[in-house]
Design a protein around this motif. Structure first.
Motif, PDB file in Angstrom:
ATOM      1  N   LEU A  10       0.844  -1.194   0.000  1.00  0.00           N
ATOM      2  CA  LEU A  10       0.000   0.000   0.000  1.00  0.00           C
ATOM      3  C   LEU A  10       0.878   1.242   0.000  1.00  0.00           C
ATOM      4  O   LEU A  10       1.683   1.444   0.903  1.00  0.00           O
ATOM      5  CB  LEU A  10      -0.915   0.004   1.228  1.00  0.00           C
ATOM      6  CG  LEU A  10      -1.809   1.227   1.399  1.00  0.00           C
ATOM      7  CD1 LEU A  10      -2.703   1.447   0.171  1.00  0.00           C
ATOM      8  CD2 LEU A  10      -2.644   1.088   2.658  1.00  0.00           C
ATOM      9  N   SER A  11       0.724   2.059  -1.025  1.00  0.00           N
ATOM     10  CA  SER A  11       1.512   3.276  -1.188  1.00  0.00           C
ATOM     11  C   SER A  11       0.585   4.486  -1.169  1.00  0.00           C
ATOM     12  O   SER A  11      -0.400   4.525  -1.912  1.00  0.00           O
ATOM     13  CB  SER A  11       2.261   3.218  -2.523  1.00  0.00           C
ATOM     14  OG  SER A  11       2.919   4.434  -2.785  1.00  0.00           O
ATOM     15  N   SER A  12       0.907   5.446  -0.298  1.00  0.00           N
ATOM     16  CA  SER A  12       0.140   6.695  -0.286  1.00  0.00           C
ATOM     17  C   SER A  12       0.827   7.694   0.616  1.00  0.00           C
ATOM     18  O   SER A  12       1.695   7.334   1.410  1.00  0.00           O
ATOM     19  CB  SER A  12      -1.286   6.465   0.227  1.00  0.00           C
ATOM     20  OG  SER A  12      -1.299   6.306   1.626  1.00  0.00           O
ATOM     21  N   GLY A  14       0.391  10.057   3.880  1.00  0.00           N
ATOM     22  CA  GLY A  14      -0.295   9.661   5.101  1.00  0.00           C
ATOM     23  C   GLY A  14      -1.318  10.637   5.639  1.00  0.00           C
ATOM     24  O   GLY A  14      -2.461  10.271   5.877  1.00  0.00           O
ATOM     25  N   GLU A  18      -5.349   9.797   5.419  1.00  0.00           N
ATOM     26  CA  GLU A  18      -5.329   8.931   6.603  1.00  0.00           C
ATOM     27  C   GLU A  18      -6.575   8.042   6.694  1.00  0.00           C
ATOM     28  O   GLU A  18      -6.473   6.833   6.924  1.00  0.00           O
ATOM     29  CB  GLU A  18      -5.203   9.800   7.851  1.00  0.00           C
ATOM     30  CG  GLU A  18      -5.155   9.032   9.137  1.00  0.00           C
ATOM     31  CD  GLU A  18      -4.993   9.950  10.333  1.00  0.00           C
ATOM     32  OE1 GLU A  18      -4.943   9.404  11.442  1.00  0.00           O
ATOM     33  OE2 GLU A  18      -4.918  11.186  10.175  1.00  0.00           O
ATOM     34  N   HIS A  20      -8.808   7.235   4.323  1.00  0.00           N
ATOM     35  CA  HIS A  20      -8.906   6.336   3.175  1.00  0.00           C
ATOM     36  C   HIS A  20      -7.916   5.175   3.330  1.00  0.00           C
ATOM     37  O   HIS A  20      -8.238   4.022   3.054  1.00  0.00           O
ATOM     38  CB  HIS A  20      -8.631   7.090   1.868  1.00  0.00           C
ATOM     39  CG  HIS A  20      -9.586   8.205   1.629  1.00  0.00           C
ATOM     40  ND1 HIS A  20     -10.899   7.996   1.264  1.00  0.00           N
ATOM     41  CD2 HIS A  20      -9.422   9.543   1.714  1.00  0.00           C
ATOM     42  CE1 HIS A  20     -11.508   9.152   1.123  1.00  0.00           C
ATOM     43  NE2 HIS A  20     -10.628  10.116   1.389  1.00  0.00           N
ATOM     44  N   ARG A  21      -6.724   5.513   3.770  1.00  0.00           N
ATOM     45  CA  ARG A  21      -5.689   4.499   3.984  1.00  0.00           C
ATOM     46  C   ARG A  21      -6.136   3.498   5.051  1.00  0.00           C
ATOM     47  O   ARG A  21      -5.981   2.293   4.889  1.00  0.00           O
ATOM     48  CB  ARG A  21      -4.381   5.186   4.377  1.00  0.00           C
ATOM     49  CG  ARG A  21      -3.211   4.249   4.507  1.00  0.00           C
ATOM     50  CD  ARG A  21      -1.919   5.032   4.766  1.00  0.00           C
ATOM     51  NE  ARG A  21      -0.833   4.136   4.978  1.00  0.00           N
ATOM     52  CZ  ARG A  21      -0.035   3.655   4.036  1.00  0.00           C
ATOM     53  NH1 ARG A  21      -0.208   4.031   2.776  1.00  0.00           N
ATOM     54  NH2 ARG A  21       0.932   2.815   4.321  1.00  0.00           N
ATOM     55  N   ALA A  38       2.399  -2.666   4.487  1.00  0.00           N
ATOM     56  CA  ALA A  38       2.173  -1.231   4.668  1.00  0.00           C
ATOM     57  C   ALA A  38       3.180  -0.690   5.667  1.00  0.00           C
ATOM     58  O   ALA A  38       3.645  -1.417   6.544  1.00  0.00           O
ATOM     59  CB  ALA A  38       0.744  -0.983   5.162  1.00  0.00           C
ATOM     60  N   LEU A  66      -2.629   4.881  -3.553  1.00  0.00           N
ATOM     61  CA  LEU A  66      -3.687   5.795  -3.143  1.00  0.00           C
ATOM     62  C   LEU A  66      -3.115   7.200  -3.327  1.00  0.00           C
ATOM     63  O   LEU A  66      -2.256   7.640  -2.560  1.00  0.00           O
ATOM     64  CB  LEU A  66      -4.042   5.516  -1.681  1.00  0.00           C
ATOM     65  CG  LEU A  66      -5.183   6.283  -1.060  1.00  0.00           C
ATOM     66  CD1 LEU A  66      -6.480   6.085  -1.846  1.00  0.00           C
ATOM     67  CD2 LEU A  66      -5.372   5.826   0.383  1.00  0.00           C
ATOM     68  N   THR A  85       6.415   8.141  -2.502  1.00  0.00           N
ATOM     69  CA  THR A  85       5.254   7.566  -3.207  1.00  0.00           C
ATOM     70  C   THR A  85       5.538   7.454  -4.705  1.00  0.00           C
ATOM     71  O   THR A  85       5.213   6.438  -5.326  1.00  0.00           O
ATOM     72  CB  THR A  85       3.995   8.415  -2.946  1.00  0.00           C
ATOM     73  OG1 THR A  85       3.822   8.559  -1.538  1.00  0.00           O
ATOM     74  CG2 THR A  85       2.766   7.767  -3.537  1.00  0.00           C
TER      75      THR A  85
END
Length: 99
Positions: A10-12, A14, A18, A20-21, A38, A66, A85
């Motif tokens: 999972l890449s996003s 933060g 937050e 959505h993650r 993650a 994300l 990211t």
């Protein structure tokens, strides 16, 4: 019967994503077919953060990106200033084309 689990990275960023993650983590963590990779499970890292992250992306079967409005952390000392990211996305593409 053995169930093959796919490693999902999972890449996003933060802070802006937050909630959505957290929803994605909750959903994937409860699925038998997936093993979530993650940053929340990485533990403390020193200088080797970028290298460790690259290895985990390369070892994963799937990258879930994300993407929001923020760039996120840009590691110091990189010749081409990119966010982690962006790097994760690029590494996933490299892993796909190499294997």
């Amino acid at each position: 019967m053995s169930i093959h689990r796919l490693d999902v990275f999972l890449s996003s960023t933060g802070k802006d994503l937050e909630h959505h993650r957290a929803a994605i983590i909750k959903h994937l963590a409860g699925a038998d077919a997936f093993h979530l990779v993650a940053s929340e499970s990485f533990g403390a890292r020193g200088r080797g953060t970028v290298e460790a992250c690259r290895a985990r992306v390369a070892a994963s079967h799937v990258l879930v990106g994300l993407i929001g409005h923020y760039r996120g952390w840009e590691p110091d000392g990189e010749a081409d200033p990119r966010s982690i990211t962006e790097m994760e996305y690029d590494w996933a593409g490299e892993a796909t084309s190499n294997g």
